[in-house]
Design an enzyme around this catalytic site. Structure first.
Site, mmCIF file in Angstrom:
data_model
loop_
_atom_site.group_PDB
_atom_site.id
_atom_site.type_symbol
_atom_site.label_atom_id
_atom_site.label_comp_id
_atom_site.label_asym_id
_atom_site.label_seq_id
_atom_site.Cartn_x
_atom_site.Cartn_y
_atom_site.Cartn_z
ATOM 1 N N LYS A 70 0.896 -1.089 -0.034
ATOM 2 C CA LYS A 70 -0.003 -0.128 0.041
ATOM 3 C C LYS A 70 0.999 1.151 0.004
ATOM 4 O O LYS A 70 0.386 2.309 -0.394
ATOM 5 C CB LYS A 70 -1.065 -0.034 1.173
ATOM 6 C CG LYS A 70 -2.132 -1.003 1.037
ATOM 7 C CD LYS A 70 -3.098 -0.790 2.199
ATOM 8 C CE LYS A 70 -4.289 -1.762 2.253
ATOM 9 N NZ LYS A 70 -5.366 -1.631 3.113
ATOM 10 N N GLY A 133 -0.914 1.399 8.942
ATOM 11 C CA GLY A 133 -1.625 2.293 7.825
ATOM 12 C C GLY A 133 -3.067 2.303 8.214
ATOM 13 O O GLY A 133 -3.723 3.354 8.058
ATOM 14 N N TYR A 228 -12.342 -9.197 10.878
ATOM 15 C CA TYR A 228 -13.443 -10.103 10.861
ATOM 16 C C TYR A 228 -13.046 -11.759 10.856
ATOM 17 O O TYR A 228 -13.992 -12.165 10.456
ATOM 18 C CB TYR A 228 -14.215 -9.466 9.640
ATOM 19 C CG TYR A 228 -13.488 -9.508 8.395
ATOM 20 C CD1 TYR A 228 -12.533 -8.456 7.775
ATOM 21 C CD2 TYR A 228 -13.640 -10.690 7.493
ATOM 22 C CE1 TYR A 228 -11.883 -8.563 6.904
ATOM 23 C CE2 TYR A 228 -12.771 -10.878 6.287
ATOM 24 C CZ TYR A 228 -12.082 -9.753 5.956
ATOM 25 O OH TYR A 228 -11.355 -9.839 4.669
#
Ligand code: ATR
Length: 290
Positions: A70, A133, A228
């Protein structure tokens, strides 16, 4: 049906085998009747530049970028959107005449999923766990929504200090207060909104939590975890046991994808059905809705 006109999109990361992004985008494309395919590409860290240039040369219309690329993808892009500049990370590439422009739809995704879970930071004391991040995107959302204060707790306090410095400069006020992980003991407030952004507690280490002490969770009214898998992290279970409202990061995944899909298809607004189908597909792909 795939044809010579089918547009190609994808996600690059390393490793990438467990990504749910192809499932989500497949649901979006099907619901909206768009002729596209979306593939996962495993790109090793020293191949990021070649991958970006190769994708552009092949006419790939847009890409998602995930861990660990990223930040490292940024030098190979044709400019950054404001949100990506602020967070210093990119998760979406949009094709332009000169290359790909970098966006960060994690910010939009987090903000929308928190809003839908009924969690707003406005005038609230917030506790951010982590300083990577994802934490920076979350800090931006909390500050932008008008949090009264954000305590940023991190294992390495120096990282929390850098995050606080960047965001406080941007917002022109001392909104982020950096702390060590056990600094929560000095937080006088209760009724806080906590956002957990570290990978601690992610499967297969689901029994872990970045903060173990049950006293911490008594400070919370609401808790959001970007994790999750497991569906309810130990962090969320502890918070729920202490009486807080909790929400996991699965909707965030859908909403960051939705924002990317809409950037790739200007003028298009995803239907409620497309979003709902993607949410259900994620639960099915995980093999359990519990
Ligand atoms: P991301 O971009 O997904 O947020 P990252 O930049 O690697 O990932 O950030 C990971 C975060 O998780 C950091 O806040 C990190 O703490 P440090 O700054 O001290 O490295 C935190 N983290 C990772 N493993 C941890 C652990 N075992 N205990 C506590 N915090 C941890």
């Amino acid at each position: 049906m795939i044809s010579g006109k089918t547009k190609l999109y994808g996600v690059m990361g390393w490793p990438i085998g467990h990504t749910l992004s192809p499932v989500i985008h497949w649901e979006f494309a099907r619901a909206m009747g768009i002729d596209m395919e979306y593939m996962a590409f495993s790109v090793e860290p020293d191949q990021v530049e070649a991958a970006v240039k190769g994708a552009y040369a092949l006419g790939i219309r847009g890409m998602n970028v995930t861990v660990p690329h990223k930040q490292t993808v940024i030098p190979f892009l044709d400019g950054l959107d404001k949100g990506a500049q602020v967070v210093g990370a990119v998760n979406t590439l949009v094709r332009t005449d000169k290359g790909y422009r970098g966006y960060n739809t994690d910010v939009t995704g987090l903000s929308r999923s928190m809003a839908e879970a009924g969690m707003t930071a406005r005038d609230r004391v917030c506790i951010l766990v982590g300083a990577g991040g994802a934490a920076k995107a979350a800090a931006y959302v909390l500050a932008e929504e008008g949090a009264a204060k954000v305590y940023a707790l991190n294992r390495t306090i120096a990282h929390a200090e850098v995050l606080a410095g960047d965001l406080n400069r941007l917002f022109g006020r001392e909104i982020i207060v950096p702390m060590a992980l056990d600094g929560w003991r000095d937080i006088p407030d209760t009724g806080c909104l906590a956002v957990q952004t570290t990978s601690v507690g992610m499967a297969p280490k689901g029994e872990e939590a970045p903060i173990e002490d049950v006293e911490f969770y008594k400070k919370l009214d609401m808790a959001f975890d970007v994790i999750y898998t497991p569906w309810l992290s130990t962090f969320l279970m502890q918070a729920a046991t202490a009486g807080a409202k909790v929400s996991n990061g699965s909707d965030m995944l859908v909403y960051q994808a939705a924002a990317a899909f809409e950037l790739w298809n200007p003028g298009l607004k995803l239907s409620g059905e497309a979003i709902a189908n993607a949410k259900m597909a994620i639960m099915a792909a995980r093999g359990s809705a519990s």
